[in-house]
Design an enzyme around this catalytic site. Structure first.
Site, short mmCIF file in Angstrom:
data_model
loop_
_atom_site.label_atom_id
_atom_site.label_comp_id
_atom_site.label_asym_id
_atom_site.label_seq_id
_atom_site.Cartn_x
_atom_site.Cartn_y
_atom_site.Cartn_z
N SER A 119 40.93 4.16 30.65
CA SER A 119 41.59 3.63 29.44
C SER A 119 41.44 4.57 28.27
CB SER A 119 41.02 2.25 29.11
OG SER A 119 39.63 2.31 29.00
N HIS A 140 47.41 4.41 33.70
CA HIS A 140 46.63 3.37 33.01
C HIS A 140 47.36 2.03 33.04
CE1 HIS A 140 44.79 1.79 29.02
NE2 HIS A 140 44.14 1.32 30.07
N GLU A 152 50.73 3.18 31.32
CA GLU A 152 50.76 4.44 30.57
C GLU A 152 50.56 5.56 31.57
OE1 GLU A 152 48.95 4.70 26.21
OE2 GLU A 152 47.56 3.72 27.57
N ASN A 190 45.21 2.26 23.48
CA ASN A 190 43.93 1.97 22.84
C ASN A 190 43.78 2.61 21.47
OD1 ASN A 190 42.67 0.09 24.50
ND2 ASN A 190 42.43 1.67 26.07
#
Ligand code: CAA
Length: 283
Positions: A119, A140, A152, A190
């Site tokens: 992540s 991801h 992702e 993130n």
């Protein structure tokens, strides 16, 4: 090269979800972890989710049985010798992942793509421990994997266009929507999500409002499916802290400073849902 057999490393929440989705979309899946009991527990959990799908008429009993039959347990990374694609979803620790990537690089066929579900750890650094950096990429998924559409796809500095194209197509075959991202701390998801969660924690820390109130504002005011503190508990406060540290260190910018309350809760072992206590109680 056609991808038929995929190895998923890590039978935790993310690895289990990836394995389930891959098996449901027709791939043979070698689900690897260090502990067989852990894999069996995850397979039982997946079985329960598939039972629900059957009960809701979304899947037949035959499809369920075929999906489960495509999930092959493995406790030996050497089983990577016999797969067409690897996605690693082990613990979020760079040293652990580097060790796994070194072994995979030795064991997997030289044309096999090695993807990581990390992540926030750098894909470029993982690629650098292998002799095939052009075949290393980030893939991801979001939690819960069977429900969330996004993947992702993170290109390390050396990732080739052919590797990217293969992973994009694989994500689409798995029913997901891939988004191309370059390798910088936190990628997109993130980098945007965690500072919001961290800011919500600062609101608790500074006494702006109670956790319940903060979550209600974001749920009813911004139509988020979960408030940021419920989401933090869902993700795991240790994971949230680790990602904030990656952003803070990676950009050397105080705007990513992890909230002291987040640090304190992690030190106390209050990790959210998985430990029974976080911003809310789950016992
Ligand atoms: N595994 C599989 N399916 C799950 C699940 C799980 N762990 N948890 C929930 N679901 C399924 C349920 O079975 C249900 O499916 P059906 O419709 O078939 O019954 C569906 O999700 C909806 O669940 P619920 O009705 O119980 O609850 P809900 O409507 O509140 O939805 C939620 C739950 C999908 C988790 C929703 O609250 C949500 O979207 N929350 C935000 C999730 C999010 O932001 N995820 C990203 C986290 S960040 C991340 O993953 C990246 C990172 O690097 C940290």
């Amino acid at each position: 090269m056609a991808i038929k057999r995929i190895m998923v490393i890590g039978a935790g929440q993310m690895g289990g979800g990836i394995a389930q989705v891959a098996a449901q979309t027709g791939f043979e899946v070698v689900l690897n972890d260090i502990d067989r009991a852990f894999i069996d527990k995850r397979l039982a959990f997946i079985g329960g989710l598939l039972d629900k799908n059957v009960a809701k008429g979304r899947m037949t009993e035959e499809d369920k049985a075929a999906t489960l039959a495509r999930l092959i347990p493995s406790t030996d990374l050497k089983d990577a010798a016999d797969v067409d694609f690897v996605v690693e979803a082990a613990t979020e620790n760079l040293a652990v992942k580097e060790k796994i990537f070194r072994i995979l690089d030795e064991v997997a066929r030289p044309d096999v793509i090695l993807a990581s579900n990390t992540s926030s750890l750098p894909i470029t650094e993982l690629a650098a421990v292998t002799g095939r950096p052009e075949l290393v990429i980030g893939m991801h998924f979001m939690n819960p994997v069977p429900v969330m559409k996004l993947v992702e796809v993170i290109r390390g500095i050396a990732t080739s266009d052919a590797t990217y194209a293969t992973v994009k197509e694989l994500a689409e075959t798995m029913g997901k929507v891939p988004v191309e991202v370059n390798d910088y701390p936190g990628f997109i998801s993130n980098r945007v999500l965690m500072p919001m969660i961290n800011e919500a924690i600062y609101c608790v820390y500074e006494g702006v409002a109670e956790p319940e109130a903060i979550d209600t504002v974001m749920k009813l005011g911004m139509n988020h499916p979960m408030g940021p503190l419920t989401l933090a508990d869902f993700i795991g406060l240790d994971t949230c802290l680790a990602i904030m540290e990656v952003l803070y260190e990676g950009f050397a910018d105080s705007k990513y400073r992890p909230c002291p309350l987040l640090r304190k809760m992690v030190k106390a072992g209050w990790l959210g849902r998985k430990s029974g206590k976080g911003f809310f109680d789950y016992s």
